[in-house]
Design a protein around this motif. Structure first.
Motif, mmCIF file in Angstrom:
data_model
loop_
_atom_site.group_PDB
_atom_site.id
_atom_site.type_symbol
_atom_site.label_atom_id
_atom_site.label_comp_id
_atom_site.label_asym_id
_atom_site.label_seq_id
_atom_site.Cartn_x
_atom_site.Cartn_y
_atom_site.Cartn_z
ATOM 1 N N GLU A 145 0.827 -1.206 0.000
ATOM 2 C CA GLU A 145 0.000 0.000 0.000
ATOM 3 C C GLU A 145 0.865 1.263 0.000
ATOM 4 O OE1 GLU A 145 -0.453 -2.555 2.265
ATOM 5 O OE2 GLU A 145 -2.099 -3.461 1.140
ATOM 6 N N GLU A 146 1.950 1.245 0.778
ATOM 7 C CA GLU A 146 2.856 2.402 0.798
ATOM 8 C C GLU A 146 3.522 2.602 -0.563
ATOM 9 O OE1 GLU A 146 4.414 2.619 5.403
ATOM 10 O OE2 GLU A 146 5.216 1.028 4.111
ATOM 11 N N CYS A 147 3.871 1.512 -1.223
ATOM 12 C CA CYS A 147 4.485 1.609 -2.552
ATOM 13 C C CYS A 147 3.497 2.170 -3.568
ATOM 14 C CB CYS A 147 5.017 0.254 -3.004
ATOM 15 S SG CYS A 147 6.431 -0.312 -2.039
ATOM 16 N N ARG A 148 2.258 1.703 -3.510
ATOM 17 C CA ARG A 148 1.228 2.218 -4.411
ATOM 18 C C ARG A 148 1.023 3.710 -4.168
ATOM 19 N NH1 ARG A 148 -3.162 1.413 -8.099
ATOM 20 N NH2 ARG A 148 -3.676 3.593 -8.390
ATOM 21 N N SER A 149 0.986 4.110 -2.922
ATOM 22 C CA SER A 149 0.832 5.523 -2.571
ATOM 23 C C SER A 149 2.024 6.343 -3.069
ATOM 24 C CB SER A 149 0.678 5.665 -1.061
ATOM 25 O OG SER A 149 0.567 7.008 -0.694
ATOM 26 N N ALA A 150 3.222 5.777 -2.976
ATOM 27 C CA ALA A 150 4.421 6.476 -3.461
ATOM 28 C C ALA A 150 4.354 6.682 -4.971
ATOM 29 C CB ALA A 150 5.682 5.699 -3.074
ATOM 30 N N LEU A 151 3.865 5.692 -5.703
ATOM 31 C CA LEU A 151 3.715 5.853 -7.153
ATOM 32 C C LEU A 151 2.692 6.933 -7.474
ATOM 33 C CD1 LEU A 151 3.885 2.130 -8.304
ATOM 34 C CD2 LEU A 151 5.583 3.931 -8.743
ATOM 35 N N ASP A 152 1.635 7.018 -6.687
ATOM 36 C CA ASP A 152 0.648 8.078 -6.884
ATOM 37 C C ASP A 152 1.268 9.452 -6.606
ATOM 38 O OD1 ASP A 152 -1.310 6.253 -7.599
ATOM 39 O OD2 ASP A 152 -2.201 6.192 -5.589
ATOM 40 N N ARG A 153 2.089 9.547 -5.557
ATOM 41 C CA ARG A 153 2.774 10.821 -5.250
ATOM 42 C C ARG A 153 3.759 11.184 -6.353
ATOM 43 N NH1 ARG A 153 3.465 8.423 -0.348
ATOM 44 N NH2 ARG A 153 5.741 8.525 -0.461
ATOM 45 N N LEU A 154 4.468 10.190 -6.882
ATOM 46 C CA LEU A 154 5.392 10.445 -7.986
ATOM 47 C C LEU A 154 4.635 10.973 -9.191
ATOM 48 C CD1 LEU A 154 8.156 10.336 -9.314
ATOM 49 C CD2 LEU A 154 7.750 7.909 -9.800
ATOM 50 N N SER A 155 3.490 10.383 -9.488
ATOM 51 C CA SER A 155 2.664 10.851 -10.594
ATOM 52 C C SER A 155 2.245 12.300 -10.370
ATOM 53 C CB SER A 155 1.434 9.957 -10.743
ATOM 54 O OG SER A 155 0.621 10.429 -11.797
ATOM 55 N N GLN A 156 1.818 12.600 -9.159
ATOM 56 C CA GLN A 156 1.417 13.972 -8.824
ATOM 57 C C GLN A 156 2.588 14.947 -8.999
ATOM 58 O OE1 GLN A 156 -1.679 14.643 -8.279
ATOM 59 N NE2 GLN A 156 -1.468 16.788 -7.813
ATOM 60 N N ASN A 157 3.781 14.529 -8.570
ATOM 61 C CA ASN A 157 4.969 15.373 -8.730
ATOM 62 C C ASN A 157 5.254 15.647 -10.198
ATOM 63 O OD1 ASN A 157 5.263 15.288 -5.955
ATOM 64 N ND2 ASN A 157 6.949 13.817 -5.991
ATOM 65 N N LEU A 158 5.080 14.633 -11.040
ATOM 66 C CA LEU A 158 5.337 14.806 -12.470
ATOM 67 C C LEU A 158 4.361 15.784 -13.104
ATOM 68 C CD1 LEU A 158 6.134 11.146 -13.589
ATOM 69 C CD2 LEU A 158 7.750 13.043 -13.310
ATOM 70 N N THR A 159 3.111 15.793 -12.646
ATOM 71 C CA THR A 159 2.127 16.701 -13.238
ATOM 72 C C THR A 159 2.446 18.156 -12.921
ATOM 73 O OG1 THR A 159 0.601 16.550 -11.359
ATOM 74 C CG2 THR A 159 0.267 14.997 -13.173
ATOM 75 N N HIS A 160 3.189 18.398 -11.846
ATOM 76 C CA HIS A 160 3.546 19.765 -11.469
ATOM 77 C C HIS A 160 4.937 20.165 -11.949
ATOM 78 C CE1 HIS A 160 -0.067 20.124 -9.175
ATOM 79 N NE2 HIS A 160 0.248 19.100 -8.397
ATOM 80 N N ALA A 161 5.630 19.262 -12.613
ATOM 81 C CA ALA A 161 6.984 19.554 -13.095
ATOM 82 C C ALA A 161 6.927 20.489 -14.291
ATOM 83 C CB ALA A 161 7.683 18.256 -13.476
ATOM 84 N N ASP A 162 8.061 21.124 -14.552
ATOM 85 C CA ASP A 162 8.148 21.976 -15.733
ATOM 86 C C ASP A 162 9.488 21.758 -16.419
ATOM 87 O OD1 ASP A 162 9.226 23.090 -13.419
ATOM 88 O OD2 ASP A 162 9.076 25.122 -14.151
ATOM 89 N N GLY A 163 9.677 22.405 -17.543
ATOM 90 C CA GLY A 163 10.929 22.322 -18.272
ATOM 91 C C GLY A 163 11.199 20.937 -18.823
ATOM 92 N N GLY A 203 1.310 -0.148 -15.610
ATOM 93 C CA GLY A 203 0.456 0.948 -16.044
ATOM 94 C C GLY A 203 1.056 1.664 -17.232
ATOM 95 N N ARG A 204 0.787 2.963 -17.287
ATOM 96 C CA ARG A 204 1.256 3.793 -18.405
ATOM 97 C C ARG A 204 1.842 5.087 -17.878
ATOM 98 N NH1 ARG A 204 0.259 1.818 -23.143
ATOM 99 N NH2 ARG A 204 1.034 3.634 -24.225
ATOM 100 N N LEU A 205 2.860 5.544 -18.559
ATOM 101 C CA LEU A 205 3.358 6.896 -18.412
ATOM 102 C C LEU A 205 2.764 7.629 -19.598
ATOM 103 C CD1 LEU A 205 5.244 9.044 -17.170
ATOM 104 C CD2 LEU A 205 7.058 8.155 -18.630
ATOM 105 N N ALA A 206 1.834 8.529 -19.341
ATOM 106 C CA ALA A 206 1.142 9.217 -20.424
ATOM 107 C C ALA A 206 0.650 10.569 -19.941
ATOM 108 C CB ALA A 206 -0.037 8.395 -20.929
ATOM 109 N N GLY A 207 0.730 11.549 -20.809
ATOM 110 C CA GLY A 207 0.215 12.870 -20.473
ATOM 111 C C GLY A 207 0.898 13.508 -19.281
ATOM 112 N N GLY A 208 2.147 13.138 -19.046
ATOM 113 C CA GLY A 208 2.887 13.732 -17.945
ATOM 114 C C GLY A 208 2.565 13.149 -16.590
ATOM 115 N N ARG A 209 1.945 11.966 -16.571
ATOM 116 C CA ARG A 209 1.641 11.338 -15.280
ATOM 117 C C ARG A 209 1.738 9.825 -15.402
ATOM 118 N NH1 ARG A 209 -3.401 9.600 -13.897
ATOM 119 N NH2 ARG A 209 -3.086 10.444 -11.819
ATOM 120 N N ILE A 210 1.821 9.173 -14.254
ATOM 121 C CA ILE A 210 1.848 7.711 -14.197
ATOM 122 C C ILE A 210 0.456 7.242 -13.804
ATOM 123 C CG2 ILE A 210 2.778 5.709 -12.986
ATOM 124 C CD1 ILE A 210 5.319 7.407 -12.478
#
Length: 115
Positions: A5-23, A48-55
């Motif tokens: 569950e912690e790993c799944r949550s970490a992947l969700d946080r990583l996805s969220q971080n990617l959506t706010h990234a720039d450059g 899953g998929r890496l698509a549209g700037g998110r996981i």
């Protein structure tokens, strides 16, 4: 030891971080590729998929990946949590072998900005 569950949550946080990234990071995350993340100490794989700037995590299965994703990661759950939380540098972990990243050459070139 990190839980599934912690790993799944970490992947969700990583996805969220990617959506706010720039450059360059945003450009690298804009790939549209299948993705697998094998958590070695739990012997479980998120796919899953890496698509549209998110996981987008679509599934979880016991054992190593059943199908070969275009981008493949493997690491311990604790290392995944540490990287997402900023306590472990991805490039250093990859260089030391703590994290495995496999992808096609062109994808590796684009993903290097995430390192």
């Amino acid at each position: 030891m990190a839980t599934t569950e912690e790993c799944r949550s970490a992947l969700d946080r990583l996805s969220q971080n990617l959506t706010h990234a720039d450059g360059e990071v945003r450009g690298a995350a804009a790939l549209d590729r299948t993705l697998s993340c094998h958590i070695t100490d739990l012997d479980t794989t998120f796919t899953g998929r890496l698509a549209g700037g998110r996981i987008e995590v679509l599934d979880r299965a016991d054992g190593p990946p059943r199908e070969r994703a275009e981008i493949r990661l493997a690491m311990t759950g604790d290392d995944l949590l540490a990287m997402v939380d900023g306590g472990l540098n991805f490039a250093k972990a990859w260089a030391s072998g703590r994290v495995r990243l496999e992808a096609g050459f062109r994808d590796l070139l684009r993903l290097r900005s995430l390192l």
